[in-house]
Design an enzyme around this catalytic site. Structure first.
Site, PDB file in Angstrom:
ATOM      1  N   LYS A   7      -8.832  -1.666 -29.056  1.00 13.18           N
ATOM      2  CA  LYS A   7      -7.479  -1.725 -28.489  1.00 13.18           C
ATOM      3  C   LYS A   7      -7.070  -0.315 -28.074  1.00 13.18           C
ATOM      4  O   LYS A   7      -7.103   0.610 -28.872  1.00 13.18           O
ATOM      5  CB  LYS A   7      -6.481  -2.271 -29.514  1.00 13.18           C
ATOM      6  CG  LYS A   7      -5.066  -2.399 -28.936  1.00 13.18           C
ATOM      7  CD  LYS A   7      -4.116  -3.053 -29.911  1.00 13.18           C
ATOM      8  CE  LYS A   7      -3.388  -2.081 -30.790  1.00 13.18           C
ATOM      9  NZ  LYS A   7      -2.445  -1.177 -30.100  1.00 13.18           N
ATOM     10  N   ASP A  38      -3.107  -2.412 -24.545  1.00 11.06           N
ATOM     11  CA  ASP A  38      -1.833  -2.775 -25.184  1.00 11.06           C
ATOM     12  C   ASP A  38      -0.728  -1.846 -24.683  1.00 11.06           C
ATOM     13  O   ASP A  38      -0.405  -0.856 -25.330  1.00 11.06           O
ATOM     14  CB  ASP A  38      -2.032  -2.668 -26.712  1.00 11.06           C
ATOM     15  CG  ASP A  38      -0.751  -2.847 -27.500  1.00 11.06           C
ATOM     16  OD1 ASP A  38       0.180  -3.507 -26.997  1.00 11.06           O
ATOM     17  OD2 ASP A  38      -0.683  -2.333 -28.638  1.00 11.06           O
ATOM     18  N   LYS A  67       2.294  -3.233 -23.567  1.00 12.77           N
ATOM     19  CA  LYS A  67       3.570  -3.950 -23.805  1.00 12.77           C
ATOM     20  C   LYS A  67       4.518  -3.762 -22.622  1.00 12.77           C
ATOM     21  O   LYS A  67       5.656  -3.301 -22.768  1.00 12.77           O
ATOM     22  CB  LYS A  67       4.240  -3.460 -25.083  1.00 12.77           C
ATOM     23  CG  LYS A  67       3.387  -3.569 -26.334  1.00 12.77           C
ATOM     24  CD  LYS A  67       4.151  -3.126 -27.563  1.00 12.77           C
ATOM     25  CE  LYS A  67       3.343  -3.229 -28.827  1.00 12.77           C
ATOM     26  NZ  LYS A  67       2.222  -2.288 -28.939  1.00 12.77           N
ATOM     27  N   HIS A 114       7.242  -3.949 -19.960  1.00 10.35           N
ATOM     28  CA  HIS A 114       8.597  -4.506 -20.061  1.00 10.35           C
ATOM     29  C   HIS A 114       9.463  -3.807 -19.016  1.00 10.35           C
ATOM     30  O   HIS A 114       9.752  -2.619 -19.139  1.00 10.35           O
ATOM     31  CB  HIS A 114       9.123  -4.224 -21.482  1.00 10.35           C
ATOM     32  CG  HIS A 114      10.503  -4.728 -21.748  1.00 10.35           C
ATOM     33  ND1 HIS A 114      11.166  -4.437 -22.921  1.00 10.35           N
ATOM     34  CD2 HIS A 114      11.348  -5.486 -21.027  1.00 10.35           C
ATOM     35  CE1 HIS A 114      12.361  -5.021 -22.905  1.00 10.35           C
ATOM     36  NE2 HIS A 114      12.497  -5.641 -21.758  1.00 10.35           N
ATOM     37  N   ASP A 115       9.860  -4.551 -17.957  1.00 13.34           N
ATOM     38  CA  ASP A 115      10.645  -3.936 -16.883  1.00 13.34           C
ATOM     39  C   ASP A 115      11.236  -5.058 -16.034  1.00 13.34           C
ATOM     40  O   ASP A 115      11.130  -6.225 -16.409  1.00 13.34           O
ATOM     41  CB  ASP A 115       9.726  -3.019 -16.039  1.00 13.34           C
ATOM     42  CG  ASP A 115      10.474  -1.816 -15.481  1.00 13.34           C
ATOM     43  OD1 ASP A 115      11.529  -2.033 -14.848  1.00 13.34           O
ATOM     44  OD2 ASP A 115      10.005  -0.681 -15.672  1.00 13.34           O
ATOM     45  N   ILE A 116      11.812  -4.720 -14.880  1.00 16.45           N
ATOM     46  CA  ILE A 116      12.318  -5.788 -14.015  1.00 16.45           C
ATOM     47  C   ILE A 116      11.115  -6.565 -13.454  1.00 16.45           C
ATOM     48  O   ILE A 116      10.003  -6.017 -13.370  1.00 16.45           O
ATOM     49  CB  ILE A 116      13.203  -5.234 -12.868  1.00 16.45           C
ATOM     50  CG1 ILE A 116      12.427  -4.223 -12.021  1.00 16.45           C
ATOM     51  CG2 ILE A 116      14.480  -4.627 -13.419  1.00 16.45           C
ATOM     52  CD1 ILE A 116      13.117  -3.858 -10.733  1.00 16.45           C
ATOM     53  N   PRO A 117      11.314  -7.843 -13.111  1.00 12.97           N
ATOM     54  CA  PRO A 117      10.171  -8.678 -12.712  1.00 12.97           C
ATOM     55  C   PRO A 117       9.279  -8.068 -11.638  1.00 12.97           C
ATOM     56  O   PRO A 117       8.049  -8.092 -11.758  1.00 12.97           O
ATOM     57  CB  PRO A 117      10.834  -9.976 -12.227  1.00 12.97           C
ATOM     58  CG  PRO A 117      12.102 -10.051 -13.011  1.00 12.97           C
ATOM     59  CD  PRO A 117      12.577  -8.634 -13.170  1.00 12.97           C
ATOM     60  N   ASN A 118       9.876  -7.482 -10.592  1.00 15.08           N
ATOM     61  CA  ASN A 118       9.062  -6.940  -9.502  1.00 15.08           C
ATOM     62  C   ASN A 118       8.149  -5.802  -9.978  1.00 15.08           C
ATOM     63  O   ASN A 118       6.969  -5.742  -9.619  1.00 15.08           O
ATOM     64  CB  ASN A 118       9.976  -6.448  -8.365  1.00 15.08           C
ATOM     65  CG  ASN A 118       9.175  -5.933  -7.191  1.00 15.08           C
ATOM     66  OD1 ASN A 118       8.358  -6.651  -6.625  1.00 15.08           O
ATOM     67  ND2 ASN A 118       9.395  -4.671  -6.836  1.00 15.08           N
ATOM     68  N   THR A 119       8.694  -4.934 -10.809  1.00 16.01           N
ATOM     69  CA  THR A 119       7.900  -3.808 -11.321  1.00 16.01           C
ATOM     70  C   THR A 119       6.787  -4.302 -12.241  1.00 16.01           C
ATOM     71  O   THR A 119       5.659  -3.794 -12.213  1.00 16.01           O
ATOM     72  CB  THR A 119       8.818  -2.815 -12.072  1.00 16.01           C
ATOM     73  OG1 THR A 119       9.858  -2.435 -11.176  1.00 16.01           O
ATOM     74  CG2 THR A 119       8.083  -1.580 -12.545  1.00 16.01           C
ATOM     75  N   THR A 173       5.939  -5.932 -35.175  1.00 13.06           N
ATOM     76  CA  THR A 173       5.758  -6.165 -36.616  1.00 13.06           C
ATOM     77  C   THR A 173       6.422  -5.079 -37.470  1.00 13.06           C
ATOM     78  O   THR A 173       6.484  -5.191 -38.680  1.00 13.06           O
ATOM     79  CB  THR A 173       4.260  -6.273 -36.956  1.00 13.06           C
ATOM     80  OG1 THR A 173       3.544  -5.318 -36.179  1.00 13.06           O
ATOM     81  CG2 THR A 173       3.726  -7.647 -36.663  1.00 13.06           C
ATOM     82  N   GLN A 207       4.986  -0.522 -40.974  1.00 15.17           N
ATOM     83  CA  GLN A 207       4.957  -1.923 -40.570  1.00 15.17           C
ATOM     84  C   GLN A 207       5.737  -2.705 -41.624  1.00 15.17           C
ATOM     85  O   GLN A 207       5.575  -2.478 -42.826  1.00 15.17           O
ATOM     86  CB  GLN A 207       3.517  -2.446 -40.523  1.00 15.17           C
ATOM     87  CG  GLN A 207       2.647  -1.757 -39.485  1.00 15.17           C
ATOM     88  CD  GLN A 207       2.816  -2.350 -38.102  1.00 15.17           C
ATOM     89  OE1 GLN A 207       3.870  -2.918 -37.800  1.00 15.17           O
ATOM     90  NE2 GLN A 207       1.816  -2.221 -37.261  1.00 15.17           N
ATOM     91  N   ARG A 267      -4.812   1.971 -38.496  1.00 15.46           N
ATOM     92  CA  ARG A 267      -4.929   3.081 -39.445  1.00 15.46           C
ATOM     93  C   ARG A 267      -5.810   2.788 -40.648  1.00 15.46           C
ATOM     94  O   ARG A 267      -6.304   3.718 -41.273  1.00 15.46           O
ATOM     95  CB  ARG A 267      -3.525   3.524 -39.869  1.00 15.46           C
ATOM     96  CG  ARG A 267      -2.828   4.268 -38.743  1.00 15.46           C
ATOM     97  CD  ARG A 267      -1.356   4.382 -38.951  1.00 15.46           C
ATOM     98  NE  ARG A 267      -0.721   3.090 -38.758  1.00 15.46           N
ATOM     99  CZ  ARG A 267       0.595   2.888 -38.783  1.00 15.46           C
ATOM    100  NH1 ARG A 267       1.400   3.909 -39.007  1.00 15.46           N
ATOM    101  NH2 ARG A 267       1.093   1.687 -38.606  1.00 15.46           N
TER     102      ARG A 267
HETATM  103  O1  C5P Z   1      -3.035  -1.086 -38.284  1.00 15.28           O
HETATM  104  P1  C5P Z   1      -1.944  -0.265 -37.679  1.00 15.28           P
HETATM  105  O2  C5P Z   1      -0.567  -0.516 -38.267  1.00 15.28           O
HETATM  106  O3  C5P Z   1      -2.261   1.197 -37.545  1.00 15.28           O
HETATM  107  O4  C5P Z   1      -1.928  -0.849 -36.181  1.00 15.28           O
HETATM  108  C1  C5P Z   1      -0.866  -0.714 -35.406  1.00 15.28           C
HETATM  109  C2  C5P Z   1      -1.293  -0.947 -34.002  1.00 15.28           C
HETATM  110  O5  C5P Z   1      -0.866  -2.244 -33.577  1.00 15.28           O
HETATM  111  C3  C5P Z   1      -0.626   0.050 -33.086  1.00 15.28           C
HETATM  112  O6  C5P Z   1      -1.544   0.372 -32.067  1.00 15.28           O
HETATM  113  C4  C5P Z   1       0.578  -0.685 -32.550  1.00 15.28           C
HETATM  114  O7  C5P Z   1       0.926  -0.241 -31.263  1.00 15.28           O
HETATM  115  C5  C5P Z   1       0.061  -2.112 -32.526  1.00 15.28           C
HETATM  116  N1  C5P Z   1       1.080  -3.151 -32.549  1.00 15.28           N
HETATM  117  C6  C5P Z   1       1.953  -3.361 -33.580  1.00 15.28           C
HETATM  118  N2  C5P Z   1       2.887  -4.358 -33.540  1.00 15.28           N
HETATM  119  C7  C5P Z   1       2.938  -5.154 -32.500  1.00 15.28           C
HETATM  120  C8  C5P Z   1       2.059  -4.960 -31.435  1.00 15.28           C
HETATM  121  C9  C5P Z   1       1.120  -3.963 -31.504  1.00 15.28           C
HETATM  122  O8  C5P Z   1       1.910  -2.668 -34.567  1.00 15.28           O
HETATM  123  N3  C5P Z   1       3.802  -6.163 -32.495  1.00 15.28           N
END
Ligand code: C5P
Length: 231
Positions: free
Chosen positions: A35, A62, A64, A66-71, A121, A190, A211
């Site tokens: 990723k 990854d 993510k 997130h913007d206006i639809p056209n962009t 998360t 997290q 991590r």
């Molecule tokens: O395992 P660790 O907590 O380090 O992994 C976090 C990874 O997952 C990061 O790269 C983060 O951007 C991604 N991530 C997240 N939550 C989300 C989507 C992706 O933590 N909802």
């Protein structure tokens, strides 16, 4: 514990290819996918994908989006040109934005999987209340996932605790990608975390591990341990 080959996506949250390469060299592309997120992509640009592809890995990009639809539509056309295995948008951009992303996938005839991030998360009900959401995580994740399914996205990024309910309501084929996974129960930044074992019990499709590997005292030893779960 039985993990499928390539079910684990290793998050290379580094600032340079050199740092990322150290971990890539410890990983078998037949067993793991990579990723690439905002940190590495913003440091190295799209050329990082070529370098990692050359090492034989499939990539989840990854960003993510997130913007206006056209962009979003235009950005995704560019992203689909990069031939990544999977990429994502942030579903909080709303229904039209989600549909614009899907349109880009269809028009570019891309084989890349397109998933939507529901609620990060790192966030829990308290965080959502502070930014003005009346509903809690569970309800918002369900609503956003339904929008993603309606727009024919391939799946969502969510926490392990939401997988069972989503599979029940949206079907087993609707993919779930779950970050916030730990080898043993502990949280860090997290908030909605789970162990690999629980992730598998809940039948998630893909597990994101960052991590636990990249910050391990001995990454090689940790990878060997995780590899021993792969069938
Ligand atoms: O395992 P660790 O907590 O380090 O992994 C976090 C990874 O997952 C990061 O790269 C983060 O951007 C991604 N991530 C997240 N939550 C989300 C989507 C992706 O933590 N909802």
């Amino acid at each position: 514990m039985k993990v499928q080959p390539k079910q684990i996506l290793v998050a290379l949250d580094y600032d340079s290819f050199n740092q990322a390469e150290r971990i890539c060299n410890l990983l078998n592309p037949d067993k793991f996918r990579i990723k690439v997120g905002k940190q590495l992509f913003s440091a190295e640009g799209p050329k990082i994908l070529e370098k990692i592809h050359k090492l034989g890995f499939e990539i989840f990009l990854d960003l993510k989006i997130h913007d206006i639809p056209n962009t979003v539509y235009k950005s995704l056309l560019n992203i689909f040109n990069l031939k990544v295995w999977m990429t994502n948008i942030h579903l909080l951009g709303g229904q039209e934005m989600i549909q614009a992303a899907k349109q880009a996938q269809t028009e570019s005839k891309s084989n890349s999987i397109l998933v939507g991030v529901t609620i990060l998360t790192s966030l829990n009900d308290e965080h959502l209340k502070k930014i003005g959401f009346q509903d809690g995580v569970k309800t918002i994740v369900s609503k956003l996932s339904s929008l993603a399914k309606e727009a024919l996205l391939d799946g969502v990024v969510c926490s392990v605790e939401e997988v069972k309910n989503l599979k029940k309501t949206l079907g087993d084929n609707f993919l779930t990608v779950t970050p916030g996974i730990r080898i043993e129960a502990k949280k860090g930044d997290q908030n909605r975390v789970a162990t690999i074992e629980t992730a598998l019990e809940n039948k998630t499709d893909f597990i994101v591990l960052g991590r636990e590997i990249t910050h391990a005292k001995d990454s090689s030893k940790m990878i060997n341990k995780i590899e021993s779960y792969i069938i």
